[in-house]
Scaffold this motif. Structure first.
Motif, short mmCIF file in Angstrom:
data_model
loop_
_atom_site.label_atom_id
_atom_site.label_comp_id
_atom_site.label_asym_id
_atom_site.label_seq_id
_atom_site.Cartn_x
_atom_site.Cartn_y
_atom_site.Cartn_z
N ALA A 17 -11.51 0.78 -0.90
CA ALA A 17 -10.59 -0.34 0.46
C ALA A 17 -12.08 -0.87 0.83
O ALA A 17 -11.83 -1.78 1.49
CB ALA A 17 -9.34 0.44 0.62
N HIS A 18 -12.42 0.27 1.42
CA HIS A 18 -13.88 -0.06 2.72
C HIS A 18 -14.45 -1.65 1.72
O HIS A 18 -15.18 -2.75 2.64
CB HIS A 18 -14.61 0.95 2.60
N THR B 276 -13.93 -3.37 -0.39
CA THR B 276 -13.31 -4.93 -1.34
C THR B 276 -13.61 -5.85 0.50
O THR B 276 -13.28 -6.46 0.87
CB THR B 276 -11.52 -4.50 -1.32
N VAL B 277 -12.90 -4.89 1.32
CA VAL B 277 -12.54 -5.53 2.37
C VAL B 277 -13.39 -5.50 3.49
O VAL B 277 -13.56 -6.95 4.18
CB VAL B 277 -11.38 -3.92 3.60
N SER C 291 0.78 -1.20 0.00
CA SER C 291 0.31 -0.13 0.01
C SER C 291 1.07 1.40 -0.48
O SER C 291 0.28 2.15 -0.73
CB SER C 291 -1.02 -0.24 1.31
N GLY D 79 -6.20 -2.43 3.49
CA GLY D 79 -6.38 -0.92 2.89
C GLY D 79 -7.18 -0.61 4.52
O GLY D 79 -7.40 0.50 4.25
#
Length: 413
Positions: free
Chosen positions: A51-52, A54-55, A41, A290
């Motif tokens: 990112a959030h 996906t995470v 990253s 992330g």
């Protein structure tokens, strides 16, 4: 993007080749993959977009599967009959951890409402066996200690979840209009009780069906494994559709399923030891990629202080008190209290409730939780193998001295 993925794949291959050797050192898989995600990253080698989101997706899948599989491996009857240590650690130690953690949280975050203090204490209470693998797999540590830590870490995340949801609902209620107070309370209780009922129904019925299919020899272990994975998703989605919490449902379904099949389903253990590791490693990479950069950026002295107190005082004190009255010696109580690493459960719980329930408060909870994970990963990862070896040698020495003392008493008599 391709360079980042190449580095990740190379890291997985390299660690897999050296895993047995590394398991005896201070280098652990969570340390490697959390750090790898963070490094990637920083060099912006992988852009995962939102990112959030996906995470969150990976967190949701990981948590459902791991809750079910951890719970399904627990033999409740044997646990109750053979060993009181994990029961006391779960039924006394876990609530004490939350209570003591809430008190210390007030010292570091006096401006937070009490429900937020209790919530962060509850999120930091569950432990992760993956971060203490060097302890639970080290044969120099007595089997009673290893089994107790393994069982506790397998169950405490599921037991902590209803408490986390309850306090999260109170936080959301206090942040919203007063007219929504009863609806938030109803939401919290509905999430817990519907989730439990659906989990019992799905786990019990699926376990009975599994035994019937196995007795008639009309399936195979390969397809049974696929069916078990499908059950985790089914219990989660059914509870969600009926107004319950899918994660509680998956955990309870795992308990019920494991209680019915009683070790007949070999897939559960095989998946946990093989493909399940990929799921865990992926989760740590994604967290490092992330969430970790933002968490470190917002790390403050009060947050770091509370995390260290949680690691070195809160859990050790709670576990020490919970084991008073058992045959566990003082050294054993201190050892088992310290090895309570915070890992995936802490990160995933914080991520999920911050997205679904907490709103504006979610960012603060997430910052504390993610920082707790990487700090615990380092502290417990570095200390696990050396302390396990030291503890095993110390216990062995004490046993030898005890035998010599007993023989001496016999001679004198």
């Amino acid at each position: 993007m391709e360079i980042g993925l190449l580095i990740l794949l190379f890291s997985v291959s390299a660690y897999s080749m050296l895993a047995k050797k590394l398991s005896t050192t201070i280098i652990t898989a969570p340390m490697v993959f959390l750090g790898m995600g963070f490094i990637i990253s920083q060099f912006e080698l992988i852009n995962i977009g939102n990112a959030h989101e996906t995470v969150y997706l990976i967190a949701e899948i990981s948590l459902v599967v791991l809750l079910f599989l951890d719970a399904s491996q627990i033999n409740l009857r044997r646990l109750k009959r053979q060993n009181t240590w994990p029961l006391r650690m779960l039924l006394i130690g876990l609530p004490l951890s939350i209570l003591i953690g809430t008190g210390f949280a007030y010292l570091f975050f006096p401006e937070w409402p009490w429900s937020m203090l209790a919530l962060i204490a509850a999120i930091l209470a569950p432990t992760d066996a993956a971060l203490g693998q060097a302890v639970v797999s080290n044969e120099s540590v007595p089997i009673n200690e290893r089994q107790s830590l393994s069982v506790e870490s397998g169950l405490n995340d599921g037991l902590a979840l209803p408490i986390i949801l309850f306090f999260a609902s109170i936080v959301a209620m206090s942040a919203g209009p007063e007219k929504n107070e009863m609806s938030w309370l109803a939401f919290g209780f509905s999430q817990i009780f519907v989730g439990i009922l659906v989990g019992i129904l799905m786990g019990w019925s699926s376990g009975r069906l599994f035994l019937y299919v196995e007795s008639k020899n009309i399936s195979s272990s390969v397809y049974e494994g696929i069916g078990v994975l499908a059950l985790t998703g089914t219990s989660y989605l059914m509870a969600s559709l009926l107004g319950g919490n899918g994660f509680i449902s998956a955990f309870i379904a795992g308990l019920a399923f494991g209680h019915i099949v009683k070790g007949h389903c070999r897939f559960i253990y095989q998946f946990t030891e093989s493909e399940g590791q990929i799921l865990i490693w992926t989760s740590f990479v994604i967290i490092g990629l992330g969430l970790l950069p933002s968490a470190i950026e917002h790390l403050t002295l009060p947050i770091a202080g509370y995390i260290l107190v949680s690691i070195f005082i809160v859990r050790p004190l709670a576990i020490y008190l919970s084991l008073i009255g058992t045959k566990a010696k003082m050294l054993t109580r201190v050892f088992m209290g310290f090895f309570g690493p915070r890992g995936l459960a802490t990160a995933l719980f914080a991520l999920i409730i911050s997205k679904d329930i907490l709103g504006d408060y979610g960012h603060s909870i997430l910052i504390v939780a993610i920082n707790a994970v990487w700090m615990s990963t380092l502290i417990h990862g570095i200390s696990a193998a050396p302390m396990a070896n030291w503890y095993g040698a110390k216990v062995k020495l004490l046993k030898i001295k005890s035998r010599k003392f007993s023989k001496l008493k016999t001679i004198i008599k």
